[in-house]
Motif scaffolding. Structure first.
Motif, mmCIF file in Angstrom:
data_model
loop_
_atom_site.group_PDB
_atom_site.id
_atom_site.type_symbol
_atom_site.label_atom_id
_atom_site.label_comp_id
_atom_site.label_asym_id
_atom_site.label_seq_id
_atom_site.Cartn_x
_atom_site.Cartn_y
_atom_site.Cartn_z
ATOM 1 N N VAL A 150 84.826 93.010 123.717
ATOM 2 C CA VAL A 150 83.613 92.184 123.695
ATOM 3 C C VAL A 150 82.398 93.028 123.320
ATOM 4 C CG1 VAL A 150 82.030 90.828 125.132
ATOM 5 C CG2 VAL A 150 84.498 90.449 125.292
ATOM 6 N N ARG B 105 82.658 94.395 119.565
ATOM 7 C CA ARG B 105 82.429 93.308 118.601
ATOM 8 C C ARG B 105 80.933 93.055 118.423
ATOM 9 N NH1 ARG B 105 85.355 90.061 120.981
ATOM 10 N NH2 ARG B 105 87.276 90.431 119.798
ATOM 11 N N ILE B 106 80.194 93.108 119.517
ATOM 12 C CA ILE B 106 78.754 92.880 119.457
ATOM 13 C C ILE B 106 78.068 93.948 118.608
ATOM 14 C CG2 ILE B 106 76.661 93.020 120.894
ATOM 15 C CD1 ILE B 106 78.235 91.459 123.034
ATOM 16 N N TYR C 62 78.312 91.995 115.017
ATOM 17 C CA TYR C 62 77.058 91.256 115.159
ATOM 18 C C TYR C 62 75.849 92.120 114.821
ATOM 19 C CZ TYR C 62 80.031 88.149 118.033
ATOM 20 O OH TYR C 62 81.033 87.347 118.516
ATOM 21 N N SER D 137 80.984 86.491 121.804
ATOM 22 C CA SER D 137 81.950 87.577 121.666
ATOM 23 C C SER D 137 83.081 87.418 122.672
ATOM 24 C CB SER D 137 81.267 88.936 121.855
ATOM 25 O OG SER D 137 82.184 89.989 121.660
ATOM 26 N N THR E 127 85.230 84.601 121.398
ATOM 27 C CA THR E 127 86.059 85.054 120.287
ATOM 28 C C THR E 127 87.276 85.815 120.777
ATOM 29 O OG1 THR E 127 84.213 85.150 118.727
ATOM 30 C CG2 THR E 127 86.120 86.528 118.234
#
Length: 239
Positions: A71, A74-75, A79, A173, A176
């Motif tokens: 998580v 991914r951010i 992102y 996130s 996802t």
């Protein structure tokens, strides 16, 4: 362990399958390598706290910490977020919900509301009030046992994210990892997850598209593609 260039090029679930928690830790440290020293120190502290709190937790076939690392990574990677408070909160997003007594240092029988407040206060003390409030926004409340739990979950997500734009970044996130990653779990767990998360997809699409959601156009497009993929996988499981 894989070389840095290979590890940085691999999808997160591929790292999980091949290298496990150690690989995800290495990938996270590579992602934050260029951050200012004080920010790196904060993020390492958040990771150490998450590691301690979730040490005995499992997520079907893997340590729970893997989920928290994915998580957060991914951010950063997909992102484009370098806000240290948001990334720290991502690492700790389940700390208050899952381990309020351990986090607060209080007795487990104190009561849900009191433990939650004490745990949030401890995060504010260790980090800062913004990190604590971000975690609060993505922490599920105590549910009414006489009402449908999944419906209450979806109502809570919609309400909390409506008022906290930065918490949307953490939740999408998290979603996802649970939604697109539904193919990386057992069959029974996958079906349960699909039933829980599928009705939330339209609301998340709407939240991601809001002007006050602090994401770039590229990040929004990436997330919307991931929501489409999650919905395809939910449909394959349920239809």
């Amino acid at each position: 362990m894989a070389g840095s260039r290979l590890l940085m090029s691999m999808p997160l679930h591929a790292i999980t399958e091949v290298y496990g928690e150690a690989g995800l830790r290495d990938r996270f440290l590579l992602e934050v390598e260029g951050f200012p020293p004080a920010d790196r120190e904060c993020l390492v502290e958040a990771l150490e706290l998450a590691t301690r709190l979730h040490a005995g937790d499992r997520r079907v076939r893997e340590p729970y910490l893997n989920h928290l690392l994915r998580v957060a990574i991914r951010i950063i990677r997909y992102y484009g977020i370098r806000d240290v408070d948001v990334i720290a909160a991502a690492l700790l997003h389940d700390a208050v919900e899952d381990h309020p007594a351990e986090l607060s240092g209080l007795a487990a029988d104190l009561g849900h509301a009191a433990l939650t407040e004490a745990a949030v206060a401890e995060l504010a003390r260790r980090f800062n009030p913004r990190v604590a409030e971000l975690v609060r926004s993505v922490t599920n409340p105590e549910y009414d046992p006489d009402r449908d739990k999944n419906e209450q979950y979806r109502m809570h997500v919609a309400e909390s994210l409506d008022r906290d734009p930065w918490a949307r970044v953490i939740k999408v996130s998290d979603f996802t990892d649970n939604g697109v990653g539904v193919v990386h779990t057992t069959a029974d767990k996958a079906v349960r997850s699909a039933r829980k998360y599928r009705p939330l997809v339209p609301k998340l699409r709407e939240l991601v598209g809001r002007p006050d959601t602090p994401l770039s156009r590229a990040a929004r497009d990436h997330i919307l593609d991931q929501l489409d993929l999650a919905e395809e996988r939910f449909a394959a499981l349920l239809d």
